[in-house]
Enzyme design. Structure first.
Site: not given
Ligand code: PEP
Length: 248
Positions: A9, A11, A171, A165, A211, A95, A97
């Site tokens: 992803n 973003k 992040g 997630e 992460s 997601h 976010e």
């Molecule tokens: C994501 O954007 O779905 C995500 C898991 O980000 P990160 O790997 O940076 O934590």
């Protein structure tokens, strides 16, 4: 039985020129991989360029969001058939976010998911609890609510991917331990079986996101109900994403 699936992803990162370079780098390192599925989800502005770079490759294209209507007066949104036209195969839906900053709810997640399926694409439906919810012991009830609302009316239960997630791991550099992730993944599969039956639950792929890095991917993937990763930060460089995809 479930082919591992790793999706990046990107973003709101990468100009068109940068996206081309990353896609080329990934293609050079990953095109020979056939025992796992790979996708990248660039920002909307780079979809066409990345589709060109990945043409004929093993790496699939995905988008990060889609509206539930096929067209209409919805300024700033993009419809699922438009993404299909560009060569997308996957669309990330719900997601955290988007839930956190753009008012996404289980109901809108559901509508978007249905639209993605109607366009012949595969939704990657994201669910996960916040730190506050985990600390309050509400992880399972949050997951249940998000699954019930988000997957409502799902007709063909084998056409979706779920991404667990935990919001506190996205992040932040704080990965869920493999055991913490497995506990929730196994619960998700159990809930899925209750609604859609055991056969569908054994087929549905549940990705972990939060992460994921080259050095924690193998341990996560050693868990029986973790079928792949949705990777944010570490998907922005060809070398780190390649290492994640090639976990052993
Ligand atoms: C994501 O954007 O779905 C995500 C898991 O980000 P990160 O790997 O940076 O934590």
């Amino acid at each position: 039985m479930r082919k591992p699936f790793i999706a990046g992803n990107w973003k709101m990162y990468k100009s068109v020129a940068e996206a081309r370079i990353l896609a080329r780098g990934l293609r050079a390192q990953l095109d020979a991989v056939s025992d796992r599925e790979i996708a990248v989800c660039p920002p909307m502005t780079a979809l066409v360029a990345v589709a060109e770079e990945l043409k004929g490759s093993m790496i699939a294209l995905g988008a990060q969001n889609a509206h539930w209507e096929k067209q209409g007066a919805f300024t700033g949104e993009v419809a699922a058939p438009m993404l299909a036209e560009l060569g997308c195969r996957y669309v990330i839906v719900g997601h955290s976010e988007r839930r956190q900053y753009f008012g996404e709810t289980d109901e809108t997640v559901n509508k978007r998911m249905q639209a993605v399926l109607s366009a012949g694409l595969v939704p990657i439906v994201c669910i996960g609890e916040t730190l506050q919810e985990r600390e309050a012991g509400a992880t399972f009830s949050v997951i249940e609510r998000q699954m019930k609302g988000g997957l409502k009316g799902l007709a063909a239960p084998t056409g979706i991917v779920i991404a667990y997630e935990p919001v506190w791991a996205i992040g932040t550099g704080k990965t869920a331990t493999p055991d913490q992730a497995q506990e929730v993944h196994s619960h998700i599969r159990k809930l899925y079986a209750q609604t859609f039956g055991d056969a569908a639950a054994q087929q549905v792929r549940i990705l972990y996101g939060g992460s994921v890095k080259p050095d924690n991917m193998s341990a996560l993937m050693s868990q029986p109900d973790i079928d792949g990763g949705l990777v944010g930060g570490a998907s922005l460089e060809a070398d780190s994403f390649t290492k994640i995809v090639r976990y052993s």
